[in-house]
Design a protein around this motif. Structure first.
Motif, PDB file in Angstrom:
ATOM      1  N   SER A   1     -20.523   2.942  15.619  1.00 11.42           N
ATOM      2  CA  SER A   1     -20.919   3.520  14.889  1.00 11.42           C
ATOM      3  C   SER A   1     -20.435   4.304  14.021  1.00 11.42           C
ATOM      4  O   SER A   1     -20.864   4.580  12.920  1.00 11.42           O
ATOM      5  N   LYS A   2     -19.312   4.202  14.686  1.00  9.53           N
ATOM      6  CA  LYS A   2     -17.503   4.932  13.478  1.00  9.53           C
ATOM      7  C   LYS A   2     -17.469   3.950  13.270  1.00  9.53           C
ATOM      8  O   LYS A   2     -16.666   4.284  11.828  1.00  9.53           O
TER       9      LYS A   2
ATOM     10  N   GLN B   1     -18.035   4.407   9.028  1.00  6.36           N
ATOM     11  CA  GLN B   1     -17.677   5.675   8.393  1.00  6.36           C
ATOM     12  C   GLN B   1     -16.153   5.042   7.635  1.00  6.36           C
ATOM     13  O   GLN B   1     -15.457   5.652   6.913  1.00  6.36           O
ATOM     14  N   LEU B   2     -15.075   5.270   9.249  1.00  5.40           N
ATOM     15  CA  LEU B   2     -14.057   4.645   8.967  1.00  5.40           C
ATOM     16  C   LEU B   2     -13.283   4.002   7.689  1.00  5.40           C
ATOM     17  O   LEU B   2     -12.358   3.657   7.147  1.00  5.40           O
TER      18      LEU B   2
END
Length: 122
Positions: free
Chosen positions: A3-4, A7-8
Motif C-alpha cells: 500500500s505504500k 505513495q513512494l
C-alpha cells in the motif's frame, strides 16, 4: 508494504520533477563555485597529466600511511596489554567499532547475495 508503493512513487515523481526543474541551475552554480578547479582547456593530455599527478602523489604518501598504521597498531597493542586501565568510554568506542564492522560485513553479505535475506527473492 504494497500500500505504500503508490505513495513512494508519488514522492519519487515529485523529486524527479524538482531535479528536472532545478538541475541545470544547480549544475551551473556548482561549476561557477568550483571554477578554480577546472582546467582550461580540457584536453586529453591535461587530464592524463592530472591523473598521473594523483597516482604518484598517492604513491608518495604510502610511507606516511604505513608509519601511521604501525603507530595505531602499537597503540592498540598497548591498550590490550593494559586492559585494566581502560575506562568505559574506550570500551564503548571499541564495542561500537566492532558493531559497525559487523554491520558492514552483514550488509555486504546481503548485497553479495543479490539483496536477499534467506536465499529466496522477496
Amino acid at each position: 508494504m504494497a500500500s505504500k508503493i503508490p505513495q513512494l512513487q508519488s514522492k519519487v515523481n515529485q523529486a524527479s520533477q524538482i531535479v528536472a526543474k532545478n538541475g541545470a541551475s544547480y549544475y551551473k552554480l556548482l561549476l561557477e563555485q568550483n571554477k578554480h578547479y577546472i582546467q582550461d582547456p580540457p584536453t586529453i593530455e591535461k587530464c592524463q597529466s592530472l591523473a598521473n599527478q594523483l597516482f604518484y602523489t598517492r604513491l608518495a604518501s604510502i610511507p606516511l600511511r604505513y608509519n601511521s598504521f604501525w603507530k595505531e597498531l602499537d597503540h592498540a597493542k598497548n591498550m590490550v596489554k593494559n586492559w585494566q586501565d581502560l575506562n568505559r568510554e574506550n570500551v564503548g568506542f571499541a564495542a561500537l567499532f566492532g558493531l559497525e564492522c559487523f554491520a558492514w560485513f552483514w550488509g555486504g553479505e546481503i548485497v553479495g547475495r543479490g539483496f536477499t535475506f534467506t536465499g529466496y527473492h522477496v
